[in-house]
Write a protein that holds these residues in place. Structure first.
Motif, PDB file in Angstrom:
ATOM      1  N   TRP A  80       6.060  -4.457   6.555  1.00  0.00           N
ATOM      2  CA  TRP A  80       7.057  -3.612   5.897  1.00  0.00           C
ATOM      3  C   TRP A  80       6.809  -3.611   4.387  1.00  0.00           C
ATOM      4  CZ3 TRP A  80      10.716  -3.504   2.179  1.00  0.00           C
ATOM      5  CH2 TRP A  80      11.694  -2.526   2.246  1.00  0.00           C
ATOM      6  N   GLN A  81       6.615  -4.782   3.820  1.00  0.00           N
ATOM      7  CA  GLN A  81       6.369  -4.882   2.382  1.00  0.00           C
ATOM      8  C   GLN A  81       5.097  -4.133   1.991  1.00  0.00           C
ATOM      9  OE1 GLN A  81       6.290  -9.133   2.065  1.00  0.00           O
ATOM     10  NE2 GLN A  81       8.441  -9.251   1.477  1.00  0.00           N
ATOM     11  N   ASP A  82       4.042  -4.290   2.772  1.00  0.00           N
ATOM     12  CA  ASP A  82       2.754  -3.670   2.443  1.00  0.00           C
ATOM     13  C   ASP A  82       2.823  -2.152   2.429  1.00  0.00           C
ATOM     14  OD1 ASP A  82       1.584  -6.151   2.184  1.00  0.00           O
ATOM     15  OD2 ASP A  82       0.539  -6.085   4.113  1.00  0.00           O
ATOM     16  N   VAL A  83       3.527  -1.558   3.395  1.00  0.00           N
ATOM     17  CA  VAL A  83       3.519  -0.099   3.475  1.00  0.00           C
ATOM     18  C   VAL A  83       4.674   0.561   2.736  1.00  0.00           C
ATOM     19  CG1 VAL A  83       2.228  -0.109   5.642  1.00  0.00           C
ATOM     20  CG2 VAL A  83       4.709   0.077   5.709  1.00  0.00           C
ATOM     21  N   VAL A  84       5.814  -0.096   2.646  1.00  0.00           N
ATOM     22  CA  VAL A  84       6.986   0.512   2.010  1.00  0.00           C
ATOM     23  C   VAL A  84       6.957   0.327   0.500  1.00  0.00           C
ATOM     24  CG1 VAL A  84       9.510   0.490   1.871  1.00  0.00           C
ATOM     25  CG2 VAL A  84       8.381   0.240   4.093  1.00  0.00           C
ATOM     26  N   LEU A  85       6.611  -0.846   0.042  1.00  0.00           N
ATOM     27  CA  LEU A  85       6.615  -1.147  -1.390  1.00  0.00           C
ATOM     28  C   LEU A  85       5.274  -0.758  -2.005  1.00  0.00           C
ATOM     29  CD1 LEU A  85       8.416  -4.601  -1.196  1.00  0.00           C
ATOM     30  CD2 LEU A  85       9.419  -2.320  -1.471  1.00  0.00           C
ATOM     31  N   ALA A  86       4.974   0.511  -1.916  1.00  0.00           N
ATOM     32  CA  ALA A  86       3.681   1.043  -2.310  1.00  0.00           C
ATOM     33  C   ALA A  86       3.614   1.325  -3.806  1.00  0.00           C
ATOM     34  CB  ALA A  86       3.411   2.331  -1.534  1.00  0.00           C
ATOM     35  N   PRO A  87       2.377   1.297  -4.359  1.00  0.00           N
ATOM     36  CA  PRO A  87       2.214   1.694  -5.762  1.00  0.00           C
ATOM     37  C   PRO A  87       2.619   3.158  -5.937  1.00  0.00           C
ATOM     38  CG  PRO A  87       0.074   1.371  -4.695  1.00  0.00           C
ATOM     39  CD  PRO A  87       1.124   0.935  -3.725  1.00  0.00           C
ATOM     40  N   GLY A  88       3.234   3.440  -7.060  1.00  0.00           N
ATOM     41  CA  GLY A  88       3.723   4.786  -7.314  1.00  0.00           C
ATOM     42  C   GLY A  88       5.105   5.023  -6.744  1.00  0.00           C
ATOM     43  N   TRP A  89       5.561   4.095  -5.912  1.00  0.00           N
ATOM     44  CA  TRP A  89       6.927   4.178  -5.371  1.00  0.00           C
ATOM     45  C   TRP A  89       7.743   2.961  -5.826  1.00  0.00           C
ATOM     46  CZ3 TRP A  89      10.435   1.631  -2.237  1.00  0.00           C
ATOM     47  CH2 TRP A  89      11.546   2.380  -1.862  1.00  0.00           C
ATOM     48  N   ALA A  90       7.220   1.776  -5.539  1.00  0.00           N
ATOM     49  CA  ALA A  90       7.942   0.548  -5.884  1.00  0.00           C
ATOM     50  C   ALA A  90       7.493  -0.067  -7.207  1.00  0.00           C
ATOM     51  CB  ALA A  90       7.781  -0.489  -4.770  1.00  0.00           C
ATOM     52  N   TYR A  91       6.278   0.230  -7.621  1.00  0.00           N
ATOM     53  CA  TYR A  91       5.743  -0.344  -8.867  1.00  0.00           C
ATOM     54  C   TYR A  91       4.606   0.531  -9.364  1.00  0.00           C
ATOM     55  CZ  TYR A  91       1.917  -2.090  -5.988  1.00  0.00           C
ATOM     56  OH  TYR A  91       0.842  -2.171  -5.147  1.00  0.00           O
ATOM     57  N   GLY A  92       4.087   0.178 -10.531  1.00  0.00           N
ATOM     58  CA  GLY A  92       2.994   0.949 -11.120  1.00  0.00           C
ATOM     59  C   GLY A  92       3.503   2.260 -11.711  1.00  0.00           C
ATOM     60  N   GLU A  93       2.577   3.119 -12.070  1.00  0.00           N
ATOM     61  CA  GLU A  93       2.935   4.395 -12.689  1.00  0.00           C
ATOM     62  C   GLU A  93       3.819   5.213 -11.740  1.00  0.00           C
ATOM     63  OE1 GLU A  93       0.812   8.394 -14.449  1.00  0.00           O
ATOM     64  OE2 GLU A  93      -0.327   6.515 -14.418  1.00  0.00           O
TER      65      GLU A  93
END
Length: 153
Positions: A80-93
């Protein structure tokens, strides 16, 4: 108005866990609380990132509720963490969707608390065991409280 609390319940055999059943029963049906059983929703272990992101967006508080498996969480929590907390959504630009949300963790050990004191085996208390969860609080802009730990015995 968004719902207040999303409980991400993850126990592969939760129907046999007294502690997890008790925690689950305590929140089922509470106003402002959504109980989301990950193993019931994803028995094939393939998490729908967009569906989960939409669910997270509707809530202000995220609570991961799961048993301690080898000093970590069950596999579906990591997926769940790997696919949901994705870059561009949960962190990063552009990844600001967690900003302003609160994060908590409720963990069951299934045993006695004695094996977990400082100097014991493992040589640290349970609140220090789940470090993969601490960084989730950073994008939220908040510090996460120590996990609620429930020992089954």
């Amino acid at each position: 108005m968004p719902n207040r609390v999303l409980v991400l319940y993850a126990h592969p055999t939760g129907d046999r866990s007294r502690a997890n059943l008790a925690l689950r029963a305590a929140v089922e049906g509470l106003a402002g609380v959504t109980l989301h059983d990950l193993y019931e929703t994803y028995p094939d272990l393939f998490v729908d990132a967009r569906r989960e992101q939409a669910l997270v967006a509707q809530h202000e508080v995220l609570v991961f509720q799961h048993p301690m498996y080898w000093y970590s969480a069950p596999a579906l929590v990591k997926e769940w963490q790997d696919v949901v907390l994705a870059p561009g959504w949960a962190y990063g630009e552009g990844g600001d969707r967690l900003h302003g949300k609160s994060f908590m963790q409720a963990v069951t050990t299934g045993g006695y608390p004695e094996p977990y004191p400082p100097g014991g085996h493992p040589p640290f208390p349970v609140p220090e065991l789940p470090p993969p969860f601490r960084p989730i609080a950073a994008p939220c802009g908040k510090n996460s409280p120590p996990p609620l730990v429930v020992h089954a015995r």
